[in-house]
Design a protein around this motif. Structure first.
Motif, PDB file in Angstrom:
ATOM      1  N   GLU A   2     -16.552  45.605 -49.256  1.00 38.79           N
ATOM      2  CA  GLU A   2     -16.060  45.915 -50.610  1.00 38.79           C
ATOM      3  C   GLU A   2     -17.209  45.858 -51.628  1.00 38.79           C
ATOM      4  O   GLU A   2     -18.250  45.261 -51.355  1.00 38.79           O
ATOM      5  N   LYS A  27     -13.758  47.392 -62.405  1.00 37.45           N
ATOM      6  CA  LYS A  27     -13.087  46.850 -61.215  1.00 37.45           C
ATOM      7  C   LYS A  27     -11.936  47.781 -60.849  1.00 37.45           C
ATOM      8  O   LYS A  27     -11.119  48.127 -61.703  1.00 37.45           O
ATOM      9  N   VAL A  33     -10.459  44.265 -52.493  1.00 34.12           N
ATOM     10  CA  VAL A  33      -9.939  44.314 -51.122  1.00 34.12           C
ATOM     11  C   VAL A  33      -8.860  45.397 -51.014  1.00 34.12           C
ATOM     12  O   VAL A  33      -8.874  46.221 -50.088  1.00 34.12           O
ATOM     13  N   SER A  73      -2.037  38.988 -56.387  1.00 34.48           N
ATOM     14  CA  SER A  73      -3.001  40.073 -56.179  1.00 34.48           C
ATOM     15  C   SER A  73      -2.369  41.249 -55.443  1.00 34.48           C
ATOM     16  O   SER A  73      -1.603  41.068 -54.491  1.00 34.48           O
ATOM     17  N   ASP A  76      -3.884  42.837 -53.463  1.00 36.91           N
ATOM     18  CA  ASP A  76      -4.419  42.776 -52.096  1.00 36.91           C
ATOM     19  C   ASP A  76      -3.281  42.511 -51.099  1.00 36.91           C
ATOM     20  O   ASP A  76      -3.275  43.063 -49.997  1.00 36.91           O
ATOM     21  N   THR A 110      -9.156  37.026 -62.035  1.00 41.88           N
ATOM     22  CA  THR A 110      -9.910  36.602 -60.850  1.00 41.88           C
ATOM     23  C   THR A 110     -11.421  36.535 -61.122  1.00 41.88           C
ATOM     24  O   THR A 110     -12.028  35.493 -60.851  1.00 41.88           O
TER      25      THR A 110
HETATM   26  N1  PSU Z   1     -12.378  36.456 -53.936  1.00 39.50           N
HETATM   27  C1  PSU Z   1     -13.695  36.124 -53.946  1.00 39.50           C
HETATM   28  N2  PSU Z   1     -14.590  36.979 -54.520  1.00 39.50           N
HETATM   29  C2  PSU Z   1     -14.188  38.168 -55.046  1.00 39.50           C
HETATM   30  C3  PSU Z   1     -12.803  38.519 -55.002  1.00 39.50           C
HETATM   31  C4  PSU Z   1     -11.945  37.639 -54.445  1.00 39.50           C
HETATM   32  O1  PSU Z   1     -14.059  35.069 -53.481  1.00 39.50           O
HETATM   33  O2  PSU Z   1     -15.029  38.906 -55.565  1.00 39.50           O
HETATM   34  C5  PSU Z   1     -12.378  39.868 -55.515  1.00 39.50           C
HETATM   35  C6  PSU Z   1     -12.005  40.749 -54.320  1.00 39.50           C
HETATM   36  O3  PSU Z   1     -12.503  42.049 -54.559  1.00 39.50           O
HETATM   37  C7  PSU Z   1     -10.485  40.740 -54.355  1.00 39.50           C
HETATM   38  C8  PSU Z   1     -10.236  40.692 -55.849  1.00 39.50           C
HETATM   39  O4  PSU Z   1      -9.901  41.849 -53.729  1.00 39.50           O
HETATM   40  O5  PSU Z   1     -11.204  39.758 -56.316  1.00 39.50           O
HETATM   41  C9  PSU Z   1      -8.833  40.261 -56.197  1.00 39.50           C
HETATM   42  O6  PSU Z   1      -8.593  40.490 -57.556  1.00 39.50           O
HETATM   43  P1  PSU Z   1      -7.093  40.419 -58.130  1.00 39.50           P
HETATM   44  O7  PSU Z   1      -6.695  38.973 -58.021  1.00 39.50           O
HETATM   45  O8  PSU Z   1      -7.205  40.872 -59.564  1.00 39.50           O
HETATM   46  O9  PSU Z   1      -6.273  41.334 -57.289  1.00 39.50           O
END
Ligand code: PSU
Ligand code: MN
Length: 306
Positions: A28, A89, A109, A141, A143, A264
């Motif tokens: 990623e 992002k 992710v 998330s 994800d 995040t």
């Molecule tokens: N966890 C980490 N480092 C990161 C991320 C998560 O330790 O950089 C990033 C990844 O790209 C993950 C994203 O998919 O944060 C999740 O963001 P959100 O919670 O906004 O979906």
């Protein structure tokens, strides 16, 4: 109307690996453009790519480059992403908009799963997946939902302690996403090896993981499989230290009124600051170890020995 799916633009190395059925590992780019500060993001990109290559596979960093979804970043594009020059992002829902805007987008992710699946890349390495946020019932998330509907094997060190880890594990169970421990019987805590949360399955060898993945696919399962391994022992941080930094980070985020996609990256940066260099070194070491394991699994899947 028939659906014509896009194929991400590939670098020559990635194209050649795809054409010849050689082992490939998707990586990623949000961890580079939002997760880790310069100059550590450059180390992360280099160490992960080198680890995949050492395992006998080809690395493919996913991103949206000036509106074009890609597998594999050309050097000058990677430089822009590492400088974080106007790079947004991009989660799964943001992909189409980033394309229409002609934007540079660093894929999370969720978005990486989408691009890997479009090209038929089955293995993906990262640090940690997103999950259910603490004390924020509606912040989960994207994800997780993409993991529930995208057949890609994801190698990681679990999810970061900024999240509600028991809830994240329960959601993965509900969503039909198998979580396999490699070298561990419990969910790792990203920076720390142990969380006390037991897993239902442990497979320590890449060949065993590859067999489980093939069986999962033969059943027609459309979900991902998450393979978790603890951070390398020499770099693991005691859970108490991480927890203290996490609580302070959550408090800071709440005071600053951080919302949505910014949550995040904000929490990750806060924890990084509050654990000094220690968490960065752990982060880099586990990213490299995950890339290596993913490379070994990809080689086993491509028919090599491992
Ligand atoms: N966890 C980490 N480092 C990161 C991320 C998560 O330790 O950089 C990033 C990844 O790209 C993950 C994203 O998919 O944060 C999740 O963001 P959100 O919670 O906004 O979906
Ligand atoms: Mn969120």
């Amino acid at each position: 109307m028939t659906e014509r799916l896009l194929r991400p633009r590939c670098t020559p190395a990635v194209s050649s690996a795809l054409d010849h059925g050689h082992a490939l590992v998707a990586l990623e780019s949000s961890v580079l453009a939002q997760g880790l500060e310069p100059p550590h993001n450059r180390d992360a990109a280099q160490r992960m790519s080198a680890a995949v290559i050492a395992a006998g596979a080809t690395p493919a960093i996913t991103a949206v480059v000036r509106g074009v979804p890609v597998l594999g970043l050309e050097d000058e594009d990677l430089e822009r992403f590492l400088r974080r020059d106007g790079v947004r992002k991009v989660s799964a829902r943001d992909l189409g908009i980033a394309m229409a805007d002609g934007a540079d987008g660093a894929t999370t992710v969720a978005a990486t799963l989408v691009l890997a699946a479009l090209a038929g890349v089955e293995v993906f390495a990262t640090g940690g997946i997103g999950g259910v946020h603490r004390d924020a019932p509606f912040d989960e998330s994207a994800d997780l939902v993409e993991l529930s509907r995208t057949p890609v094997l994801v190698v990681c060190a679990g999810a970061k302690s900024i999240l509600d880890l028991p809830a994240t594990l329960e959601r993965l169970e509900t969503l039909g996403v198998p979580v396999v421990g490699c070298g561990t019987d419990e969910l790792p805590g990203f920076f720390s090896a142990s969380t006390g949360l037991s897993l239902t399955c442990r497979l320590d060898r890449p060949a065993q993981i590859a067999r489980a993945w093939r069986a999962h696919r033969a059943l027609g399962r459309r979900s991902a499989m998450v393979v978790v391994q603890p951070p390398p022992a020499a770099f693991a941080i005691p859970a108490g230290i991480v927890e203290e930094a996490t609580r302070a980070a959550l408090q800071a985020a709440s005071t600053a009124g951080i919302r949505g996609a910014a949550v995040t990256p904000y929490l990750l940066a806060q924890v990084q600051q509050r654990t000094d260099g220690r968490s960065v070194q752990a982060n880099l070491a586990l990213l490299e170890a995950n890339a290596r394991l993913a490379g070994e699994i990809a080689v086993a899947l491509a028919g090599g020995t491992s």
